[in-house]
Design a protein around this motif. Structure first.
Motif, PDB file in Angstrom:
ATOM      1  N   PHE A 182      11.063 -30.582 -45.684  1.00 20.09           N
ATOM      2  CA  PHE A 182      10.087 -29.496 -45.782  1.00 20.09           C
ATOM      3  C   PHE A 182       9.693 -28.973 -44.406  1.00 20.09           C
ATOM      4  CE2 PHE A 182       9.714 -30.633 -50.192  1.00 20.09           C
ATOM      5  CZ  PHE A 182       9.326 -29.455 -50.807  1.00 20.09           C
ATOM      6  N   ASP A 183       9.633 -29.849 -43.407  1.00 21.42           N
ATOM      7  CA  ASP A 183       9.380 -29.384 -42.045  1.00 21.42           C
ATOM      8  C   ASP A 183      10.451 -28.386 -41.619  1.00 21.42           C
ATOM      9  OD1 ASP A 183       7.021 -30.766 -41.517  1.00 21.42           O
ATOM     10  OD2 ASP A 183       8.064 -32.528 -40.721  1.00 21.42           O
ATOM     11  N   ARG A 184      11.699 -28.688 -41.982  1.00 25.06           N
ATOM     12  CA  ARG A 184      12.789 -27.762 -41.626  1.00 25.06           C
ATOM     13  C   ARG A 184      12.643 -26.441 -42.375  1.00 25.06           C
ATOM     14  NH1 ARG A 184      16.910 -25.931 -39.380  1.00 25.06           N
ATOM     15  NH2 ARG A 184      18.683 -25.049 -40.466  1.00 25.06           N
ATOM     16  N   LEU A 185      12.318 -26.502 -43.669  1.00 27.40           N
ATOM     17  CA  LEU A 185      12.167 -25.273 -44.437  1.00 27.40           C
ATOM     18  C   LEU A 185      11.053 -24.401 -43.868  1.00 27.40           C
ATOM     19  CD1 LEU A 185      12.528 -26.610 -48.099  1.00 27.40           C
ATOM     20  CD2 LEU A 185      14.222 -25.345 -46.779  1.00 27.40           C
ATOM     21  N   LEU A 186       9.955 -25.007 -43.489  1.00 24.42           N
ATOM     22  CA  LEU A 186       8.843 -24.248 -42.930  1.00 24.42           C
ATOM     23  C   LEU A 186       9.219 -23.626 -41.592  1.00 24.42           C
ATOM     24  CD1 LEU A 186       6.006 -26.730 -43.869  1.00 24.42           C
ATOM     25  CD2 LEU A 186       6.256 -24.405 -44.752  1.00 24.42           C
ATOM     26  N   ALA A 187      10.004 -24.337 -40.795  1.00 25.06           N
ATOM     27  CA  ALA A 187      10.440 -23.790 -39.514  1.00 25.06           C
ATOM     28  C   ALA A 187      11.388 -22.614 -39.722  1.00 25.06           C
ATOM     29  CB  ALA A 187      11.120 -24.882 -38.684  1.00 25.06           C
ATOM     30  N   VAL A 188      12.330 -22.751 -40.658  1.00 24.48           N
ATOM     31  CA  VAL A 188      13.291 -21.681 -40.918  1.00 24.48           C
ATOM     32  C   VAL A 188      12.594 -20.467 -41.527  1.00 24.48           C
ATOM     33  CG1 VAL A 188      15.266 -21.039 -42.348  1.00 24.48           C
ATOM     34  CG2 VAL A 188      15.278 -23.218 -41.136  1.00 24.48           C
ATOM     35  N   GLU A 189      11.620 -20.719 -42.403  1.00 27.47           N
ATOM     36  CA  GLU A 189      10.907 -19.618 -43.063  1.00 27.47           C
ATOM     37  C   GLU A 189      10.209 -18.710 -42.066  1.00 27.47           C
ATOM     38  OE1 GLU A 189       7.640 -17.448 -44.794  1.00 27.47           O
ATOM     39  OE2 GLU A 189       7.365 -19.210 -43.497  1.00 27.47           O
ATOM     40  N   SER A 190       9.874 -19.241 -40.895  1.00 22.22           N
ATOM     41  CA  SER A 190       9.164 -18.449 -39.889  1.00 22.22           C
ATOM     42  C   SER A 190      10.090 -17.587 -39.031  1.00 22.22           C
ATOM     43  CB  SER A 190       8.349 -19.379 -38.981  1.00 22.22           C
ATOM     44  OG  SER A 190       9.205 -20.203 -38.197  1.00 22.22           O
ATOM     45  N   LEU A 191      11.411 -17.767 -39.150  1.00 22.86           N
ATOM     46  CA  LEU A 191      12.355 -16.995 -38.346  1.00 22.86           C
ATOM     47  C   LEU A 191      12.378 -15.530 -38.779  1.00 22.86           C
ATOM     48  CD1 LEU A 191      15.403 -19.467 -38.300  1.00 22.86           C
ATOM     49  CD2 LEU A 191      13.760 -19.066 -36.446  1.00 22.86           C
ATOM     50  N   THR A 192      12.516 -14.639 -37.822  1.00 20.08           N
ATOM     51  CA  THR A 192      12.600 -13.212 -38.151  1.00 20.08           C
ATOM     52  C   THR A 192      13.932 -12.855 -38.788  1.00 20.08           C
ATOM     53  OG1 THR A 192      13.399 -12.708 -35.916  1.00 20.08           O
ATOM     54  CG2 THR A 192      11.010 -12.589 -36.298  1.00 20.08           C
ATOM     55  N   THR A 193      14.939 -13.718 -38.636  1.00 19.40           N
ATOM     56  CA  THR A 193      16.271 -13.453 -39.192  1.00 19.40           C
ATOM     57  C   THR A 193      16.433 -14.010 -40.605  1.00 19.40           C
ATOM     58  OG1 THR A 193      17.042 -15.478 -38.110  1.00 19.40           O
ATOM     59  CG2 THR A 193      17.404 -13.386 -36.947  1.00 19.40           C
ATOM     60  N   VAL A 194      15.385 -14.647 -41.129  1.00 14.43           N
ATOM     61  CA  VAL A 194      15.489 -15.337 -42.416  1.00 14.43           C
ATOM     62  C   VAL A 194      14.358 -14.910 -43.342  1.00 14.43           C
ATOM     63  CG1 VAL A 194      15.379 -17.578 -43.582  1.00 14.43           C
ATOM     64  CG2 VAL A 194      16.648 -17.350 -41.438  1.00 14.43           C
ATOM     65  N   ARG A 195      14.703 -14.729 -44.634  1.00 15.01           N
ATOM     66  CA  ARG A 195      13.697 -14.584 -45.683  1.00 15.01           C
ATOM     67  C   ARG A 195      13.939 -15.683 -46.702  1.00 15.01           C
ATOM     68  NH1 ARG A 195      12.128  -9.813 -48.778  1.00 15.01           N
ATOM     69  NH2 ARG A 195      10.066 -10.744 -48.485  1.00 15.01           N
ATOM     70  N   LEU A 196      12.901 -16.455 -46.978  1.00 10.01           N
ATOM     71  CA  LEU A 196      13.011 -17.574 -47.904  1.00 10.01           C
ATOM     72  C   LEU A 196      12.078 -17.336 -49.080  1.00 10.01           C
ATOM     73  CD1 LEU A 196      13.948 -20.383 -48.758  1.00 10.01           C
ATOM     74  CD2 LEU A 196      12.200 -21.352 -47.252  1.00 10.01           C
ATOM     75  N   GLY A 197      12.643 -17.214 -50.263  1.00 11.88           N
ATOM     76  CA  GLY A 197      11.859 -16.978 -51.470  1.00 11.88           C
ATOM     77  C   GLY A 197      12.008 -18.124 -52.456  1.00 11.88           C
ATOM     78  N   VAL A 198      10.941 -18.377 -53.203  1.00  9.99           N
ATOM     79  CA  VAL A 198      10.944 -19.437 -54.204  1.00  9.99           C
ATOM     80  C   VAL A 198      10.413 -18.872 -55.516  1.00  9.99           C
ATOM     81  CG1 VAL A 198      10.148 -21.739 -54.828  1.00  9.99           C
ATOM     82  CG2 VAL A 198      10.487 -21.156 -52.409  1.00  9.99           C
ATOM     83  N   ILE A 199      11.144 -19.108 -56.598  1.00  8.29           N
ATOM     84  CA  ILE A 199      10.668 -18.728 -57.932  1.00  8.29           C
ATOM     85  C   ILE A 199       9.870 -19.908 -58.476  1.00  8.29           C
ATOM     86  CG2 ILE A 199      11.309 -18.012 -60.254  1.00  8.29           C
ATOM     87  CD1 ILE A 199      13.924 -16.949 -59.113  1.00  8.29           C
ATOM     88  N   PRO A 200       8.552 -19.775 -58.633  1.00  7.43           N
ATOM     89  CA  PRO A 200       7.727 -20.914 -59.045  1.00  7.43           C
ATOM     90  C   PRO A 200       7.918 -21.268 -60.511  1.00  7.43           C
ATOM     91  CG  PRO A 200       6.383 -18.948 -58.896  1.00  7.43           C
ATOM     92  CD  PRO A 200       7.752 -18.560 -58.405  1.00  7.43           C
ATOM     93  N   TRP A 201       7.481 -22.471 -60.857  1.00  7.78           N
ATOM     94  CA  TRP A 201       7.623 -22.962 -62.220  1.00  7.78           C
ATOM     95  C   TRP A 201       6.888 -22.095 -63.225  1.00  7.78           C
ATOM     96  CZ3 TRP A 201       9.749 -27.924 -63.805  1.00  7.78           C
ATOM     97  CH2 TRP A 201      10.352 -28.619 -62.767  1.00  7.78           C
ATOM     98  N   ASP A 202       5.804 -21.452 -62.798  1.00  8.14           N
ATOM     99  CA  ASP A 202       4.988 -20.699 -63.759  1.00  8.14           C
ATOM    100  C   ASP A 202       5.466 -19.268 -63.944  1.00  8.14           C
ATOM    101  OD1 ASP A 202       4.225 -19.652 -61.333  1.00  8.14           O
ATOM    102  OD2 ASP A 202       2.094 -20.152 -61.527  1.00  8.14           O
TER     103      ASP A 202
END
Length: 278
Positions: A182-202
């Motif tokens: 999760f530390d890695r995901l949070l770091a990558v999510e902050s990059l200007t070259t990356v968009r990270l989306g999650v479809i939540p359970w609800d």
């Protein structure tokens, strides 16, 4: 690319090239009759692309192959896919090859984290789950995967990842491993070259792809199945995946909302890693 896999891919390409020559067709004519792009024919014949079953069937029909010859080229493709599934000698997979040459990468995953987002330990569990692999081979594969992740940081590239929340909750190893992930995901999510989306359970998903897939620019899609990966540039399949990705992307949380979801699930792993005893 692994030597065995490349040899089998070269054999498939050479056989198709010979069959095309026997039929008196140019690559452009074959591409037109098969309904695929001319670059696809060239890449397959030169051992630079693993065709999907659909693409191979289109080429076989366009070449008017009989049942015996069609079965022969299908067996050559099966041999490539078997080698792709077991080649872990630091080789480059079809997905890696396609990503390296792309400026826009769009990936949807519903079970396992995309390879570009995996921490070293997460990747180690992915590779260690493959049969008949020794520790040395797994180590080489992990190092190679981590090295390729540098593509995320290159200016001029854009990567869009859409995950289901189930991906975040399908975990190997220990809660501590996932906290590092999760530390890695949070770091990558902050990059200007990356968009990270999650479809939540609800939220319901608008479509249900049976497997993960990655779009590379607007001309090819890598489909990830249990038998391995294959690349296709068939226009109908690329358009279908682009339409599915657009719907999945619209259903996902991004930016601050995605970050809050990541932090919430991460906190659940932290509680598992440090359970409160009565």
């Amino acid at each position: 690319m692994g030597s065995e896999r490349q040899e089998r891919l070269n054999a498939l390409g050479a056989r198709l090239r010979a069959l095309r020559a026997d039929a008196g067709m140019t690559g452009a004519v074959l591409a037109g009759r098969a309904g695929v792009g001319q670059p696809t024919v060239s890449k397959v014949e030169n051992g630079r692309m693993v065709p999907s079953v659909d693409v191979l069937d289109r080429l076989s029909r366009a070449l008017e192959l009989d049942g015996t010859t069609s079965g022969e080229v299908r067996e050559l493709l099966d041999a490539v896919e078997r080698a792709s599934a077991t080649a872990l000698d630091g080789s480059t997979s079809p997905l890696d090859e396609a990503i390296r040459g792309s400026r826009l990468v769009r990936s949807f995953q519903c079970v396992v984290l995309p390879s570009l987002l995996q921490s070293a330990e997460y990747a180690r569990h992915v590779f260690a789950s493959r049969p008949n692999l020794d520790a040395e081979a797994v180590g080489r594969a992990v190092a190679d995967r981590v090295e390729r992740q540098s593509l995320l940081y290159e200016p001029g590239r854009e990567s869009v990842f859409v995950l289901t929340e189930g991906v975040l909750r399908t975990w190997p190893g220990t809660p501590a491993l996932m906290l590092a992930q999760f530390d890695r995901l949070l770091a990558v999510e902050s990059l200007t070259t990356v968009r990270l989306g999650v479809i939540p359970w609800d939220r319901p998903v608008p479509v249900l792809p049976p497997h993960g897939f990655t779009l590379c620019d607007a001309g090819a899609v890598v489909v990830e199945e249990f038998r391995g990966e294959h690349v296709t540039s068939t226009p109908d399949e690329v358009r279908s995946c682009e339409g599915q990705f657009a719907q999945l992307q619209a259903a996902a949380l991004f930016d601050g909302d995605a970050r809050q979801l990541l932090l919430r699930v991460m906190e659940e792993f932290r509680q598992m890693d440090n359970p409160i005893t009565p």
